[in-house]
Design an enzyme around this catalytic site. Structure first.
Site, PDB file in Angstrom:
ATOM      1  N   GLU A 282       0.854  -1.182   0.000  1.00 18.46           N
ATOM      2  CA  GLU A 282       0.000   0.000   0.000  1.00 18.46           C
ATOM      3  C   GLU A 282       0.892   1.235   0.000  1.00 18.46           C
ATOM      4  OE1 GLU A 282      -2.873   0.216   3.149  1.00 18.46           O
ATOM      5  OE2 GLU A 282      -2.880   2.399   3.107  1.00 18.46           O
TER       6      GLU A 282
ATOM      7  N   GLU B 148      -2.368  11.775   3.566  1.00 19.75           N
ATOM      8  CA  GLU B 148      -3.145  11.235   4.682  1.00 19.75           C
ATOM      9  C   GLU B 148      -2.921  12.083   5.931  1.00 19.75           C
ATOM     10  OE1 GLU B 148      -4.284   6.906   6.530  1.00 19.75           O
ATOM     11  OE2 GLU B 148      -2.183   7.254   5.982  1.00 19.75           O
TER      12      GLU B 148
END
Length: 355
Positions: free
Chosen positions: A133, A138
């Site tokens: 990932e 974020e």
């Protein structure tokens, strides 16, 4: 012995390929057709967020998505008190998946630094974490600087060099000893314009992610500093200087830990990161729990939206050609696969990162 005449065309071809650079593979556009290239996730949030992900029709009818004036809007409900499973939001996953490439997103706006919010722009492979990932954007709550993170299975650590950001954790394995569960290898941007409200106040900007066999690098360019080669559609990462984050080194065989990835936009609330750090930051003064605040203060989330100017995926012509025409059974760099319904089941983040 092969003749010189036979070898010359091959040498010329390889020389040409070695300098060919990146060419556009997928342009997601900035019209209503943007959403046709994604699937809408409608299951329960694997990160235990206080959120109700809605389908495309519901999102359109509620005004949570639209495309106009060259921008794609992806927002959340900010008018109704939330009940049940949580506040309505959107999580979309690209239909296409990619192995290697240059991924460039131009954002006029991202969800602001809002208590309770947990937005992300990221990429994920099937059979998590075995295909890895890549978290490009974020953050949670009132965070000001972007967090860039990789999550993998065992055997991937990164060097603390080759980037301008601050190394937080170096072991990408989700169960790495000495790190919080699922912390991964993480680098924080040093720029307060890289995330949330600071990003928006600066007029947005561009994130460019280059993924090769040698490593994964992420650049951030504020609105006034976007390289001309990106704007012209001929991106050349070799001219961009040191990236904000660079994940590589002898401790990680990138191709062994990262398989085909799909692109994801989402905004959730509370959950395993934003909710777990609620009591340790200034957001705690707003409500006793993250869920209470998110449920009862809809207007607080008016700025929790993405405005996408463009999303483009480029492939290196030399690499793509060699993969397409090389010997043996080699998988193409571009495939269309089903969405990854279980993605982000892992995102129990380290405590203390968010505010």
């Amino acid at each position: 012995m092969r003749s010189t005449t036979t070898l010359l065309p091959l040498v010329a071809l390889l020389a040409k390929l070695s300098t060919a650079g990146y060419v556009l593979q997928d342009d997601y556009g900035n019209s209503d057709s943007f959403f046709d290239k994604f699937t809408f996730f409608t299951g329960s949030d694997p990160t235990h967020g206080f959120v109700q992900y809605v389908d495309q029709a519901t999102a359109e009818n509620a005004g949570l998505i639209h495309a106009s004036n060259g921008e794609v809007y992806i927002g959340v409900d900010h008018t109704n008190v939330a009940s049940g499973s949580g506040r309505q939001s959107v999580r979309i996953t690209s239909t296409n998946s990619y192995t290697h490439g240059l991924f460039i997103v131009d954002l006029a706006h991202m969800p602001g630094s809002i208590c309770g919010a947990w937005p992300a722009f990221w990429m994920v492979g099937a059979n998590w974490p075995n295909n890895g990932e890549i978290d490009i954007i974020e953050g949670v709550n009132q965070q000001t600087n972007n967090a860039m993170t990789l999550h993998t299975n065992e055997g991937c650590t990164i060097d603390n060099s080759g980037f301008t950001g601050t190394l937080v954790t170096s072991n990408c394995w989700i169960n790495a000893p000495g790190q919080s569960t699922n912390a991964g290898c993480s680098i924080d941007s040093t720029s307060s314009q890289s995330y949330g409200t600071g990003f928006n106040n600066a007029g947005g900007g561009v994130y460019a992610t280059e993924w090769t066999s040698n490593g994964i690098s992420i650049w951030f360019f504020p609105r006034g500093s976007i390289p001309a080669d990106i704007s012209s559609g001929s991106p050349d990462p070799s001219t961009w200087g040191t990236p904000a984050a660079s994940f590589g080194g002898s401790g990680c065989d990138i191709d062994s830990h990262f398989g085909a990835q799909q692109i994801v936009f989402d905004t959730t609330f509370c959950g395993d990161w934003a909710g777990n750090v609620w009591s340790s930051g200034s957001c705690a003064s707003l409500a006793g729990t993250c869920q209470d605040y998110v449920a009862n203060n809809p207007s607080a989330f008016a700025e929790a939206y993405w405005y996408v100017n463009s999303l483009k995926v480029y492939q290196d012509t030399a690499e793509s050609t060699i993969i397409a025409h090389g010997p043996g059974n080699v998988t193409s760099t571009h495939s269309t696969t089903a969405p990854v319904p279980f993605a982000r089941t892992h995102r129990i983040r380290r405590h203390g990162h968010g505010n």
